[in-house]
Motif scaffolding. Sequence first.
Motif, PDB file in Angstrom:
ATOM      1  N   GLU A 209       0.841  -1.213   0.000  1.00  0.00           N
ATOM      2  CA  GLU A 209       0.000   0.000   0.000  1.00  0.00           C
ATOM      3  C   GLU A 209       0.870   1.255   0.000  1.00  0.00           C
ATOM      4  O   GLU A 209       0.579   2.214  -0.708  1.00  0.00           O
ATOM      5  N   LEU A 210       1.947   1.244   0.782  1.00  0.00           N
ATOM      6  CA  LEU A 210       2.855   2.386   0.806  1.00  0.00           C
ATOM      7  C   LEU A 210       3.496   2.590  -0.560  1.00  0.00           C
ATOM      8  O   LEU A 210       3.525   3.709  -1.076  1.00  0.00           O
TER       9      LEU A 210
ATOM     10  N   LYS B  15       1.456   4.394  -3.015  1.00  0.00           N
ATOM     11  CA  LYS B  15       1.269   5.831  -2.804  1.00  0.00           C
ATOM     12  C   LYS B  15       2.415   6.656  -3.387  1.00  0.00           C
ATOM     13  O   LYS B  15       2.286   7.866  -3.521  1.00  0.00           O
TER      14      LYS B  15
ATOM     15  N   CYS C 269       9.334  11.800  -2.004  1.00  0.00           N
ATOM     16  CA  CYS C 269       8.234  12.734  -2.262  1.00  0.00           C
ATOM     17  C   CYS C 269       8.361  14.016  -1.437  1.00  0.00           C
ATOM     18  O   CYS C 269       7.638  14.973  -1.683  1.00  0.00           O
TER      19      CYS C 269
ATOM     20  N   LEU D 164       3.320  12.035   1.721  1.00  0.00           N
ATOM     21  CA  LEU D 164       2.527  10.906   1.219  1.00  0.00           C
ATOM     22  C   LEU D 164       1.106  10.900   1.775  1.00  0.00           C
ATOM     23  O   LEU D 164       0.315  10.016   1.476  1.00  0.00           O
TER      24      LEU D 164
ATOM     25  N   LEU E 233       0.348  10.586   5.008  1.00  0.00           N
ATOM     26  CA  LEU E 233       0.294   9.564   6.051  1.00  0.00           C
ATOM     27  C   LEU E 233       0.763  10.132   7.382  1.00  0.00           C
ATOM     28  O   LEU E 233       1.344  11.210   7.440  1.00  0.00           O
TER      29      LEU E 233
END
Length: 145
Positions: A5-6, A9, A27, A63, A65
């Motif tokens: 999942e990471l 992203k 990022c 991200l 998060l």
Amino acid sequence: MTIEELLGKIPHGVRKTGRGRWLARCCAHSDENPSLSISEGTGGQILIHCFAGCSIDEITGALGLDVADLFPERLEFSKGRVPRFPAHETLMALADEIQIAALLLTKWNDPNSDWCTEGYDRLMVANARIQDGVTLIRGAPWLTI
């Protein structure tokens, strides 16, 4: 969150570098060359490190998060215990940063050294990472030694 999942992203530049290891363009800054290391810890936590010096908060923020998203969910066992994972990875990272700081300070105190702004900047990064690690250890009931 899973490591897959990471990785999903991260918009571009992700490549596998080994078993359970990836390198990507960070990022949190304008990254022309991949500088973001991604791997999975022994306890299921996601380990990320930007070799350009971005903090964990900057990376996760970019991200969308939280740092907590990098850790596995806390599951309750039948006896009410919470799963834990070893603190050795955090302590090893702290030890590395302390060694870097010690080497840089040795150069700084040497009258024959070519101490420069880059050395000072890296020393400040080491200091910030050490402080982050200490804060993490102090406030983390999930760590075991």
